[in-house]
Every structure is written in C-alpha cells, then in structure tokens.
Scaffold this motif. Structure first.
Motif, mmCIF file in Angstrom:
data_model
loop_
_atom_site.group_PDB
_atom_site.id
_atom_site.type_symbol
_atom_site.label_atom_id
_atom_site.label_comp_id
_atom_site.label_asym_id
_atom_site.label_seq_id
_atom_site.Cartn_x
_atom_site.Cartn_y
_atom_site.Cartn_z
ATOM 1 N N UNK A 12 31.383 36.284 37.338
ATOM 2 C CA UNK A 12 30.984 37.598 37.811
ATOM 3 C C UNK A 12 32.234 38.416 38.114
ATOM 4 N N UNK A 13 32.274 39.636 37.639
ATOM 5 C CA UNK A 13 33.399 40.528 37.870
ATOM 6 C C UNK A 13 33.035 41.519 38.969
ATOM 7 N N UNK A 14 33.918 41.632 39.958
ATOM 8 C CA UNK A 14 33.688 42.497 41.103
ATOM 9 C C UNK A 14 34.784 43.555 41.144
ATOM 10 N N UNK A 26 33.458 45.181 48.559
ATOM 11 C CA UNK A 26 33.987 44.201 47.617
ATOM 12 C C UNK A 26 34.557 42.961 48.260
ATOM 13 N N UNK A 27 35.308 43.115 49.348
ATOM 14 C CA UNK A 27 35.892 41.944 50.000
ATOM 15 C C UNK A 27 34.814 40.960 50.439
ATOM 16 N N UNK A 28 33.765 41.510 51.050
ATOM 17 C CA UNK A 28 32.671 40.650 51.504
ATOM 18 C C UNK A 28 31.929 40.041 50.331
ATOM 19 N N UNK A 29 31.699 40.822 49.287
ATOM 20 C CA UNK A 29 30.960 40.341 48.125
ATOM 21 C C UNK A 29 31.699 39.197 47.437
ATOM 22 N N UNK A 30 32.994 39.329 47.263
ATOM 23 C CA UNK A 30 33.767 38.267 46.627
ATOM 24 C C UNK A 30 33.602 36.963 47.399
ATOM 25 N N UNK A 31 33.735 37.024 48.705
ATOM 26 C CA UNK A 31 33.590 35.823 49.523
ATOM 27 C C UNK A 31 32.173 35.262 49.454
ATOM 28 N N UNK A 91 28.469 31.064 47.749
ATOM 29 C CA UNK A 91 27.168 30.725 47.176
ATOM 30 C C UNK A 91 27.289 29.867 45.925
ATOM 31 N N UNK A 92 28.514 29.473 45.577
ATOM 32 C CA UNK A 92 28.705 28.516 44.497
ATOM 33 C C UNK A 92 29.022 29.101 43.147
ATOM 34 N N UNK A 93 29.346 30.399 43.101
ATOM 35 C CA UNK A 93 29.736 30.992 41.823
ATOM 36 C C UNK A 93 31.055 30.359 41.386
ATOM 37 N N UNK A 94 31.078 29.777 40.191
ATOM 38 C CA UNK A 94 32.248 29.008 39.762
ATOM 39 C C UNK A 94 33.479 29.879 39.570
ATOM 40 N N UNK A 95 33.299 31.071 39.052
ATOM 41 C CA UNK A 95 34.443 31.959 38.862
ATOM 42 C C UNK A 95 34.054 33.386 39.219
ATOM 43 N N UNK A 96 34.862 34.004 40.067
ATOM 44 C CA UNK A 96 34.706 35.403 40.439
ATOM 45 C C UNK A 96 36.003 36.115 40.092
ATOM 46 N N UNK A 97 35.909 37.158 39.303
ATOM 47 C CA UNK A 97 37.079 37.959 38.969
ATOM 48 C C UNK A 97 37.113 39.161 39.896
ATOM 49 N N UNK A 98 38.120 39.213 40.748
ATOM 50 C CA UNK A 98 38.274 40.293 41.722
ATOM 51 C C UNK A 98 39.185 41.352 41.131
ATOM 52 N N UNK A 99 38.674 42.562 41.014
ATOM 53 C CA UNK A 99 39.400 43.647 40.345
ATOM 54 C C UNK A 99 39.784 44.716 41.359
ATOM 55 N N UNK A 100 41.029 45.148 41.293
ATOM 56 C CA UNK A 100 41.494 46.248 42.124
ATOM 57 C C UNK A 100 42.588 46.990 41.383
ATOM 58 N N UNK A 101 42.781 48.245 41.763
ATOM 59 C CA UNK A 101 43.886 49.010 41.180
ATOM 60 C C UNK A 101 45.219 48.626 41.799
ATOM 61 N N UNK A 102 45.176 47.955 42.945
ATOM 62 C CA UNK A 102 46.416 47.532 43.599
ATOM 63 C C UNK A 102 46.828 46.144 43.134
ATOM 64 N N UNK A 118 29.300 37.428 32.862
ATOM 65 C CA UNK A 118 27.883 37.664 32.587
ATOM 66 C C UNK A 118 27.337 38.812 33.422
ATOM 67 N N UNK A 119 28.044 39.151 34.518
ATOM 68 C CA UNK A 119 27.560 40.209 35.404
ATOM 69 C C UNK A 119 28.742 40.999 35.942
ATOM 70 N N UNK A 120 28.483 42.273 36.208
ATOM 71 C CA UNK A 120 29.522 43.193 36.678
ATOM 72 C C UNK A 120 29.027 43.951 37.900
ATOM 73 N N UNK A 121 29.816 43.912 38.963
ATOM 74 C CA UNK A 121 29.577 44.760 40.136
ATOM 75 C C UNK A 121 30.481 45.958 40.003
ATOM 76 N N UNK A 122 29.875 47.138 40.018
ATOM 77 C CA UNK A 122 30.608 48.361 39.708
ATOM 78 C C UNK A 122 30.548 49.322 40.888
ATOM 79 N N UNK A 123 31.727 49.612 41.457
ATOM 80 C CA UNK A 123 31.818 50.588 42.535
ATOM 81 C C UNK A 123 32.971 51.522 42.219
#
Length: 292
Positions: free
Chosen positions: A2-4, A12-17, A22-33, A74-79
């Motif tokens: 899942x890409x955040x 986003x910080x809370x969602x990534x954690x 919750x057992x998501x094997x891979x989370x891609x944390x995206x930021x401009x910084x 497979x999924x994208x969180x877009x803010x």
C-alpha cells in the motif's frame, strides 16, 4: 503493498503506523521531503519508522516522480499537500500512472467543503481530483472530512509562551474531526472490501467552538488558557501570511457562517469503524505536549 502519500502529515503518519500494526507486509511512505539520514536527525520525529515501511521521496503533483512509489502497489492513499493550490499537472496523469503501475484501489482525502460549496474556488483542485478518481476505473473511496482538530496546532506557540490563543468566531461551533479517525477510516477502506464507490463525510461526535477547544487544551495542560477573539479582518490578515487569498476567504466563510450541512454531525466514522468518533478532548490530551 500500500502506498501512502503525505506520510509526514497529520493523517499520513498515523495511517502508516496503523497499516504496519495491522499486518500490512509493505507500506511505501511517500513525502516531498527527504527522510533524515540518521536516527537522531532533527526531523526524525516526523518520519514513520515502523517495520515494513519503505520511504520514497516523490510529489503527488508530479506523476512521473510517483511511478517508483506506485509500482507493485495494490492500493493508494492520496492526500494533497502543497500541490493543493498549485496549477500543476492534470490529476488524470497521476491516476493513469497508478493504473498503469497496477494499482487497483485508491482512497482520496477530499473535503466536506467540496460537496457543500461546489463553486468555492478554494476547493477547485480537490474537486478535479475527485472527478479524476471517479473516472479512473479504480475501486475508489472518497473521504470528506470537516475541519481538523489538529488545526489547533496553529495556537501552539502562543499557548506555550503566553497561555493565550487567538481565533475568530470564538462561539461558532463545528464538528471538528480527529485526524486519527480519518487515518483509521482510510486504513479500513484501503484494506477491506465494501467501501468502493463510497464518499464518507467524516466529523467528530459533537459540535465544538474555538472557545471550547481552548478550554479543552487548558484542561489537558491543567492550566488556564485564554482565548482572544479576532475580528474577521484581523484573522484574514494573519492567515494570508501562510495561505492563498482564496483559501483564506473560503476558510473564514466556513468558520464564520457554516452551512447547515457543515454543522451536522456525521455517523460515518462510527459506521466504518464500529465505534464512535473521538472527541476534541481526547485529541488535546494526546497532543498536550505540543502546547506545554
């Protein structure tokens, strides 16, 4: 995977954690910084560091920069962040890039105002993203939160130094939402079936005015905090130092003369999560350190 996007933000910080817990094997944390290079770097507190989290620097306003973060997801969180008021690429470019990368599901954070004030120029970019998401062919969920409890961070400096907050429309109450609840609803929509094609209105459990918010912060600090009410003109002058003119005008319209729909408490947080939305007092208690 899942890409955040917006991974250093209040949601986003809370969602990534949450996703990692919750057992998501891979989370891609995206930021401009850039991510800090060492654990003791000054900005490390802003960076998710949960196991299974991979950090990528990219910009939602630049579809090509997002491609490495989307490949395999497979999924994208877009803010939207800084690009919210930018006149950049068409949102369709980003959604097309997501589709070509194999993304199947997208959860977009829009705004309650996108629906309640459909002609508001301050939210034109969000409405464009909503339209692009709907036309993308992806399984989509749109989140429309009202005002964020975390907007109270704007008072942090003067509360720390003077035990005083400054705000317009001190007695006008709105059902502000805890960003942690937005993150929890987003996690459900990203991981569970049954949310496709839905638009959720996200609010707190009760109406609360700036005066009452300041009182709640004072209770969290166990000290008295004073609210000084600003005129609309004074608030406008202060807000234009860090917000575009059209955004300031739109925000003050909502804060000062909310429509009936903007003052309504929604049950969507409870419907999705199976528990009531969190109140402002809970948010203030968790974040009291910011005001000390």
């Amino acid at each position: 995977m899942i890409t955040v996007t917006g991974a250093t933000g209040n949601i986003g910080r809370t969602l990534v954690d949450l996703l990692a817990q919750e057992g998501e094997e891979e989370v891609v944390a995206v930021s401009r910084r850039d991510r800090p290079a060492t654990p003791d770097a000054p900005a490390v507190r802003d960076v998710p560091a949960a196991p299974g989290v991979r950090w990528i620097r990219a910009d939602v306003g630049n579809a090509e920069s997002m491609r490495p973060a989307l490949t395999g997801a497979r999924a994208l969180f877009l803010v939207l962040g800084g690009e919210l008021n930018a006149h950049g690429e068409s949102p369709t470019l980003l959604l097309d890039t997501a589709v070509s990368a194999g993304v199947e599901r997208v959860v977009l954070v829009s705004s309650q105002v996108s629906a309640t004030r459909p002609d508001a120029p301050s939210h034109a970019r969000l409405r464009a993203f909503e339209a692009a998401v709907r036309a993308s062919g992806l399984d989509f969920t749109i989140l429309r939160p009202g005002g964020f409890a975390s907007n109270a961070f704007a008072w942090a400096e003067t509360i720390r130094t003077r035990r005083t907050a400054f705000a317009p429309f001190a007695g006008t109450a709105l059902p502000v939402v805890d960003p942690a609840d937005i993150a929890a609803v987003a996690a459900a929509a990203l991981r569970e079936d049954g949310h496709g094609g839905r638009a959720y209105e996200l609010t707190g459990p009760a109406l609360i005015s700036p005066r009452e918010q300041v009182r709640a912060i004072g209770e969290a600090l166990a000290e008295e905090v004073t609210l000084v009410e600003l005129s609309r003109e004074e608030a406008h002058a202060a807000m234009t130092r860090f917000m575009p003119e059209e955004a300031v005008t739109g925000t003050l319209d909502v804060l000062g003369e909310p429509l009936a729909a903007e003052s309504k408490v929604s049950g969507d947080v409870e419907a999705v999560l199976g528990r009531p939305a969190g109140g402002f007092g809970g948010w203030a208690g968790r974040n009291a350190a910011a005001f000390k």
